[in-house]
Design a protein around this motif. Sequence first.
Motif: not given
Length: 192
Positions: A39-58
């Motif tokens: 769970r720890h690693e998977r949640l970090m991967a999701l948050m990393d994805y959301q951060f990168k997407m928000s930095m690029k598209y928002g």
Amino acid sequence: MIKATKQEKDIVLEILHSAFFNVLIPNSINFTIKKDCKRHERLMALMDYQFKMSMKYGEVFISNDKDGCVLYIDKIYSSLQKISWEIELLFKCIGIENTFKTLKRENLLKRYHPKEPFKHLWLMGVRPKFQGKGIGSKLINETLKRYKGDLIYVETTIPQNIKFYKNLGFTIFHETHELNYPLYFLKLRNQI
């Protein structure tokens, strides 16, 4: 409020991870993450994805005390980088076996997006020991000043969040129980 840069990535990921790690009720995050001992690693991967997407598209904003953050998305367009991030998310977070249910969820969300241009309040988190102290409200209000005149859209699964968003002026425009948890769609025509 601080507008995040890539240098604040670790701060944002830590805030979001701490805000959602112990939230185990049915919701969008738990629906997406593969259920196993990682769970720890998977949640970090999701948050990393959301951060990168928000930095690029928002945009990403952090409270001055660095105890809360909010991620906005403006308009997403296709790119090789986005596809690469989605493949990484598939393997590090979602899992092959969850792909179709996650795609179903994404299609459901898109079906109820407003038809006019909007800013998507994609994710907000506050460190657990500081929740309920006004950090999230202050952060949202500060970001709303930045988006004056824009339509702001958010979805939530938690009834307590509905009260939070209604207090900020949002109204529910749709509710569905098509997944294994409720989804509430809210919007605000920002006049701040």
